[in-house]
Design a protein around this motif. Structure first.
Motif, PDB file in Angstrom:
ATOM      1  N   UNK A  68       0.790  -1.392  -0.049  1.00 56.38           N
ATOM      2  CA  UNK A  68      -0.085  -0.153  -0.197  1.00 56.38           C
ATOM      3  C   UNK A  68       0.861   1.379  -0.046  1.00 56.38           C
ATOM      4  N   UNK A  69       2.244   1.205   0.352  1.00 55.24           N
ATOM      5  CA  UNK A  69       2.987   2.294   0.410  1.00 55.24           C
ATOM      6  C   UNK A  69       4.463   2.029   0.377  1.00 55.24           C
ATOM      7  N   UNK A  70       5.012   2.622  -0.605  1.00 58.05           N
ATOM      8  CA  UNK A  70       6.570   2.564  -0.523  1.00 58.05           C
ATOM      9  C   UNK A  70       7.090   3.629  -0.895  1.00 58.05           C
ATOM     10  N   UNK A  71       8.490   3.914  -0.047  1.00 56.00           N
ATOM     11  CA  UNK A  71       8.991   5.361  -0.023  1.00 56.00           C
ATOM     12  C   UNK A  71      10.634   4.890  -0.121  1.00 56.00           C
ATOM     13  N   UNK A  72      11.406   6.049  -0.384  1.00 55.67           N
ATOM     14  CA  UNK A  72      12.847   5.881  -0.160  1.00 55.67           C
ATOM     15  C   UNK A  72      13.184   7.384   0.546  1.00 55.67           C
ATOM     16  N   UNK A  73      13.857   7.157   1.384  1.00 59.80           N
ATOM     17  CA  UNK A  73      14.477   8.385   2.201  1.00 59.80           C
ATOM     18  C   UNK A  73      15.652   7.833   3.043  1.00 59.80           C
ATOM     19  N   UNK A  74      16.649   8.923   3.085  1.00 56.57           N
ATOM     20  CA  UNK A  74      17.889   8.555   3.640  1.00 56.57           C
ATOM     21  C   UNK A  74      18.316   9.347   4.869  1.00 56.57           C
ATOM     22  N   UNK A  75      17.187   9.905   5.646  1.00 52.07           N
ATOM     23  CA  UNK A  75      17.437  10.629   6.553  1.00 52.07           C
ATOM     24  C   UNK A  75      17.969  10.023   7.908  1.00 52.07           C
ATOM     25  N   UNK A  76      17.679   8.668   7.809  1.00 55.50           N
ATOM     26  CA  UNK A  76      18.166   7.904   9.394  1.00 55.50           C
ATOM     27  C   UNK A  76      18.787   6.737   8.558  1.00 55.50           C
TER      28      UNK A  76
END
Length: 108
Positions: A68-76
């Protein structure tokens, strides 16, 4: 997930309104990473099977086997896993939640 303290972590959850939400707290600043409609869970006795897959900077949230939801993030880049219950009310008993068959797999 990837919690280093109360001000630095990611959070993913399924709200009673039927929306899956993914958010980030970085130095105490809130940022919404994504929101997607899954469908309401029957209240008060509904249930849902949720799974979060984290691989490097890719986060995928499944509800009842459906992505239902897929994201990329590199903050942590690292941190601990923690469970939290967001209560929609402070009246009577508030929101009740039971976690069953909780598993954590670490693949190397």
């Amino acid at each position: 997930f990837r919690e280093t303290n109360v001000d630095n972590h990611y959070m993913v959850f399924l709200g009673l309104d039927g929306y899956a939400n993914m958010v980030r707290f970085r130095n105490g600043v809130f940022a919404e990473l994504g929101r997607s409609f899954y469908g309401p869970v029957d209240v008060p006795r509904g249930s849902a099977e949720m799974m979060l897959v984290v691989e490097d900077n890719q986060f995928t949230f499944y509800v009842d086997g459906e992505r239902v939801l897929q994201r990329q993030d590199s903050a942590h880049a690292e941190g601990e896993l923690a469970y939290t219950l967001n209560s929609g009310t402070n009246k009577d008993w508030g929101t009740r939640c039971q976690l069953n068959n909780v598993e954590l797999w670490t693949l190397e």
